[in-house]
Design a protein around this motif. Structure first.
Motif, PDB file in Angstrom:
ATOM      1  N   HIS A  24       7.205 -38.071 -59.997  1.00  0.00           N
ATOM      2  CA  HIS A  24       8.848 -38.549 -60.024  1.00  0.00           C
ATOM      3  C   HIS A  24       9.267 -39.643 -59.318  1.00  0.00           C
ATOM      4  O   HIS A  24       8.673 -40.117 -58.359  1.00  0.00           O
ATOM      5  N   GLU A  25      10.511 -40.180 -59.988  1.00  0.00           N
ATOM      6  CA  GLU A  25      11.095 -41.149 -59.452  1.00  0.00           C
ATOM      7  C   GLU A  25      12.359 -40.462 -58.953  1.00  0.00           C
ATOM      8  O   GLU A  25      13.098 -40.222 -59.688  1.00  0.00           O
ATOM      9  N   PHE A  26      12.803 -40.578 -57.648  1.00  0.00           N
ATOM     10  CA  PHE A  26      13.814 -40.033 -56.937  1.00  0.00           C
ATOM     11  C   PHE A  26      15.226 -40.728 -56.988  1.00  0.00           C
ATOM     12  O   PHE A  26      15.110 -42.175 -56.866  1.00  0.00           O
ATOM     13  N   GLU A  27      16.344 -40.442 -57.479  1.00  0.00           N
ATOM     14  CA  GLU A  27      17.504 -40.970 -57.732  1.00  0.00           C
ATOM     15  C   GLU A  27      18.207 -41.112 -56.197  1.00  0.00           C
ATOM     16  O   GLU A  27      19.129 -41.941 -56.172  1.00  0.00           O
ATOM     17  N   SER A  28      18.066 -40.308 -55.465  1.00  0.00           N
ATOM     18  CA  SER A  28      18.542 -40.345 -54.212  1.00  0.00           C
ATOM     19  C   SER A  28      17.950 -39.216 -53.103  1.00  0.00           C
ATOM     20  O   SER A  28      16.853 -38.698 -53.671  1.00  0.00           O
ATOM     21  N   TYR A  29      18.286 -39.300 -51.987  1.00  0.00           N
ATOM     22  CA  TYR A  29      17.815 -38.588 -50.824  1.00  0.00           C
ATOM     23  C   TYR A  29      17.845 -37.008 -51.270  1.00  0.00           C
ATOM     24  O   TYR A  29      16.942 -36.425 -51.359  1.00  0.00           O
TER      25      TYR A  29
END
Length: 94
Positions: free
Chosen positions: A42-47
């Motif tokens: 995954h690439e996370f967009e936010s916390y």
């Protein structure tokens, strides 16, 4: 967070872990599984995004993922099998 009452039963099972390495060894095993199966995919967009995805993975791992150390059952299925006495007890050698 688990919602446990005084009447709750908790079953713990894990694969082979060399506890001579102490809690740091166990933490390394947990981190490696989390990294391989979740974080690297995954690439996370936010916390908040990261928190949700990791929380969902932890629930999947603890409830639905098939575990070889649990007779190839998910933890939920394993607990049900124990309660119904459908599986032999696990022998833990110390």
């Amino acid at each position: 967070m688990l919602n446990l009452t005084a009447a709750s039963q908790v079953y713990l099972a894990c694969g082979s872990t060399d506890m001579r390495k102490s809690i740091d060894g166990l933490a390394a095993v947990v981190h490696a599984i989390l990294e391989k199966d979740c974080l690297s995919r995954h690439e996370f967009e936010s916390y908040q995004d990261a928190y949700q995805i990791v929380s969902d993975y932890i629930l999947f791992y603890n409830q639905r993922r098939i575990h070889g150390s649990l007779y190839d059952l998910s933890p939920t299925q394993f607990v049900q099998a124990i309660q119904q006495q459908n599986v032999p007890p696990l022998i833990i050698k110390v």
